[in-house]
Structures are given as structure tokens and as C-alpha cells.
Motif scaffolding. Structure first.
Motif, mmCIF file in Angstrom:
data_model
loop_
_atom_site.group_PDB
_atom_site.id
_atom_site.type_symbol
_atom_site.label_atom_id
_atom_site.label_comp_id
_atom_site.label_asym_id
_atom_site.label_seq_id
_atom_site.Cartn_x
_atom_site.Cartn_y
_atom_site.Cartn_z
ATOM 1 N N ILE A 94 -10.268 2.263 -0.815
ATOM 2 C CA ILE A 94 -10.589 3.684 -1.019
ATOM 3 C C ILE A 94 -9.882 4.557 0.014
ATOM 4 O O ILE A 94 -9.227 5.544 -0.330
ATOM 5 C CB ILE A 94 -12.112 3.908 -1.000
ATOM 6 C CG1 ILE A 94 -12.728 3.322 -2.272
ATOM 7 C CG2 ILE A 94 -12.437 5.397 -0.890
ATOM 8 C CD1 ILE A 94 -14.231 3.357 -2.309
ATOM 9 N N VAL A 95 -10.006 4.210 1.299
ATOM 10 C CA VAL A 95 -9.354 5.020 2.326
ATOM 11 C C VAL A 95 -7.840 4.833 2.250
ATOM 12 O O VAL A 95 -7.086 5.776 2.490
ATOM 13 C CB VAL A 95 -9.895 4.674 3.734
ATOM 14 C CG1 VAL A 95 -9.173 5.460 4.808
ATOM 15 C CG2 VAL A 95 -11.387 4.947 3.807
ATOM 16 N N GLY A 96 -7.394 3.655 1.880
ATOM 17 C CA GLY A 96 -5.959 3.398 1.758
ATOM 18 C C GLY A 96 -5.291 4.203 0.661
ATOM 19 O O GLY A 96 -4.075 4.374 0.662
ATOM 20 N N ALA A 97 -6.062 4.716 -0.279
ATOM 21 C CA ALA A 97 -5.490 5.508 -1.368
ATOM 22 C C ALA A 97 -5.070 6.904 -0.907
ATOM 23 O O ALA A 97 -4.336 7.586 -1.623
ATOM 24 C CB ALA A 97 -6.493 5.617 -2.511
ATOM 25 N N GLY A 105 0.791 -1.220 0.000
ATOM 26 C CA GLY A 105 0.000 0.000 0.000
ATOM 27 C C GLY A 105 0.824 1.269 0.000
ATOM 28 O O GLY A 105 0.314 2.347 -0.319
ATOM 29 N N LEU A 106 2.097 1.173 0.368
ATOM 30 C CA LEU A 106 2.968 2.347 0.353
ATOM 31 C C LEU A 106 3.320 2.802 -1.057
ATOM 32 O O LEU A 106 3.710 3.938 -1.261
ATOM 33 C CB LEU A 106 4.250 2.059 1.134
ATOM 34 C CG LEU A 106 4.087 1.865 2.636
ATOM 35 C CD1 LEU A 106 5.393 1.386 3.260
ATOM 36 C CD2 LEU A 106 3.610 3.146 3.295
ATOM 37 N N VAL A 107 3.187 1.903 -2.040
ATOM 38 C CA VAL A 107 3.479 2.256 -3.434
ATOM 39 C C VAL A 107 2.319 3.107 -3.950
ATOM 40 O O VAL A 107 1.184 2.633 -4.008
ATOM 41 C CB VAL A 107 3.647 0.995 -4.314
ATOM 42 C CG1 VAL A 107 3.893 1.374 -5.763
ATOM 43 C CG2 VAL A 107 4.746 0.106 -3.778
ATOM 44 N N PRO A 108 2.589 4.369 -4.296
ATOM 45 C CA PRO A 108 1.497 5.252 -4.731
ATOM 46 C C PRO A 108 0.797 4.742 -5.987
ATOM 47 O O PRO A 108 1.431 4.241 -6.909
ATOM 48 C CB PRO A 108 2.200 6.582 -5.032
ATOM 49 C CG PRO A 108 3.528 6.496 -4.373
ATOM 50 C CD PRO A 108 3.871 5.048 -4.286
ATOM 51 N N ILE A 143 -3.232 -0.513 7.933
ATOM 52 C CA ILE A 143 -2.641 -1.317 9.005
ATOM 53 C C ILE A 143 -3.655 -1.559 10.115
ATOM 54 O O ILE A 143 -3.723 -2.647 10.682
ATOM 55 C CB ILE A 143 -1.362 -0.637 9.535
ATOM 56 C CG1 ILE A 143 -0.281 -0.695 8.446
ATOM 57 C CG2 ILE A 143 -0.868 -1.288 10.816
ATOM 58 C CD1 ILE A 143 0.940 0.150 8.723
ATOM 59 N N ALA A 144 -4.483 -0.559 10.412
ATOM 60 C CA ALA A 144 -5.447 -0.691 11.499
ATOM 61 C C ALA A 144 -6.700 -1.465 11.088
ATOM 62 O O ALA A 144 -7.262 -2.210 11.888
ATOM 63 C CB ALA A 144 -5.851 0.695 12.010
ATOM 64 N N PRO A 149 -2.783 9.361 0.838
ATOM 65 C CA PRO A 149 -1.373 9.247 1.251
ATOM 66 C C PRO A 149 -1.200 9.349 2.772
ATOM 67 O O PRO A 149 -1.854 10.152 3.430
ATOM 68 C CB PRO A 149 -0.704 10.432 0.546
ATOM 69 C CG PRO A 149 -1.595 10.755 -0.597
ATOM 70 C CD PRO A 149 -2.979 10.428 -0.141
ATOM 71 N N LEU A 150 -0.336 8.533 3.323
ATOM 72 C CA LEU A 150 0.046 8.439 4.728
ATOM 73 C C LEU A 150 -1.113 8.056 5.645
ATOM 74 O O LEU A 150 -1.046 7.043 6.328
ATOM 75 C CB LEU A 150 0.703 9.734 5.215
ATOM 76 C CG LEU A 150 2.016 10.093 4.522
ATOM 77 C CD1 LEU A 150 2.563 11.389 5.066
ATOM 78 C CD2 LEU A 150 3.030 8.988 4.655
ATOM 79 N N LEU A 151 -2.178 8.838 5.689
ATOM 80 C CA LEU A 151 -3.332 8.497 6.529
ATOM 81 C C LEU A 151 -3.926 7.163 6.090
ATOM 82 O O LEU A 151 -4.290 6.327 6.912
ATOM 83 C CB LEU A 151 -4.384 9.606 6.463
ATOM 84 C CG LEU A 151 -5.686 9.330 7.210
ATOM 85 C CD1 LEU A 151 -5.429 9.289 8.709
ATOM 86 C CD2 LEU A 151 -6.725 10.382 6.880
ATOM 87 N N GLY A 152 -4.010 6.950 4.788
ATOM 88 C CA GLY A 152 -4.544 5.710 4.252
ATOM 89 C C GLY A 152 -3.683 4.506 4.588
ATOM 90 O O GLY A 152 -4.201 3.414 4.840
#
Length: 179
Positions: free
Chosen positions: A96-99, A53-56, A109-110, A101-104
Motif C-alpha cells: 500500500i505505501v509502496g504504491a 516496485g519502480l514499475v508504476p 527499500i527501508a 510514487p517515489l516516496l513509496g
């Protein structure tokens, strides 16, 4: 006197791939995707889904595709459609929320959609009535939240339009009330 209620037995949709879709393999898959790495000194755990998920751009989509394997296994094993819908909603929320940046990424993870979906799969096979009721409640609340999220911008636009009409033309627009 009524006869005792028998649990509903759902037959698998197919016999092929039984070994791949057994509980042990799906548990391992959900563990690898969501929580097999622990940050030393903390209780924070994450898996490949969080790393990819870190890969934009493409990372969350790849994680969502990997998550679909558990949903497909649940469908093959005969899980009720309302539970499958809830499982899809879990993955869609994560993607959707994971998209963002950073917050996603922190949300990925949560949220742990794969562990949630594995729990739904096993729960619906061993306690189908409970999981079906909980899934209906989850989906009703989800749709209510979505309706509210759609209503808020419309109310704000109406309020802004009223203010604009008053500022430009000195006219107050009165919107009809429902009650």
C-alpha cells in the motif's frame, strides 16, 4: 512443585516441499527480494522488490505476490496464525505505501518486509512464545493506528460541518461528548 514448561512443538502442516521451504532457501529468497544489491559508497541496500516496485501500477503488486511465498512457507511449516497475520500485515503495508510514487519506493527499500517476515518465521519456530507476544502487540498497535486514522477525518468533517452551519445559518451545532 510444577513440572518445567516444555516448549510448544508445532508440527508442519504438510511434509511436501520440505527442501523448498527450508531456512536456507527462504533466507536466500528474502535476501534477493530485499537487500542483495548495495549502492557503492553507501550502506543502502535493495533487492528485486525495490526494482520491480519502480514499475508504476503493477510493480508493487508483483513484489507483494513474491512476498507471499515466504508467508506460504511459514504456514506450511506450522507458524502460529497470529504471526502469519503479522507477516501478511507487513506485506500489505509495503504494497500500500509502496504504491505512492517515489516516496513509496524509498519506503519499500527501508521497510524490507521479506527480511522481517523471514525473521518472524525463524523466530516463531525457535522462540514461539516471544514471537507470538510481539505479534499480538504489533497487531494491537496497528489496529489502534488504523482506528485513529479513521477517526481523524470524521472529527475534521464534524468541525467543518459546524463551521459551515455557523457561517450559513448562524447556528452552532453541539456534538455530544463521551465523558
Amino acid at each position: 512443585m510444577q513440572p518445567p514448561l516444555q516448549p510448544e512443538i508445532l508440527s508442519p502442516r504438510t511434509r511436501r516441499g520440505r527442501g523448498v521451504f527450508d531456512d536456507e532457501n527462504l533466507d536466500i529468497l528474502s535476501h534477493i527480494l530485499d537487500d542483495f544489491i548495495r549502492i557503492p559508497g553507501t550502506s543502502i541496500r535493495f533487492g528485486l522488490d525495490g526494482i520491480v516496485g519502480l514499475v508504476p501500477g503493477i510493480g508493487d503488486i508483483l513484489g507483494g505476490i513474491a512476498s507471499c511465498f515466504i508467508i506460504f512457507a511459514a504456514w506450511m511449516r506450522g507458524v502460529p496464525y497470529v504471526v502469519l497475520t503479522r507477516m501478511v500485515a507487513n506485506v500489505v503495508i509495503e504494497v500500500i505505501v509502496g504504491a505512492i510514487p517515489l516516496l513509496g519506493d524509498a519506503f519499500d527499500i527501508a521497510w524490507r518486509a521479506n527480511r522481517r517476515n523471514y525473521a518472524l518465521l525463524t523466530g516463531s519456530l525457535y522462540a514461539p512464545r516471544k514471537q507470538t507476544i510481539q505479534s499480538w502487540i504489533f497487531l494491537i498497535v496497528l489496529f489502534a493506528i488504523m482506528a485513529l486514522l479513521m477517526l481523524i477525518p470524521m472529527v475534521l468533517l464534524a468541525w467543518l460541518a459546524n463551521g459551515l452551519m455557523h457561517a450559513l445559518f448562524g447556528v452552532n451545532v453541539h456534538f455530544p461528548t463521551l465523558f
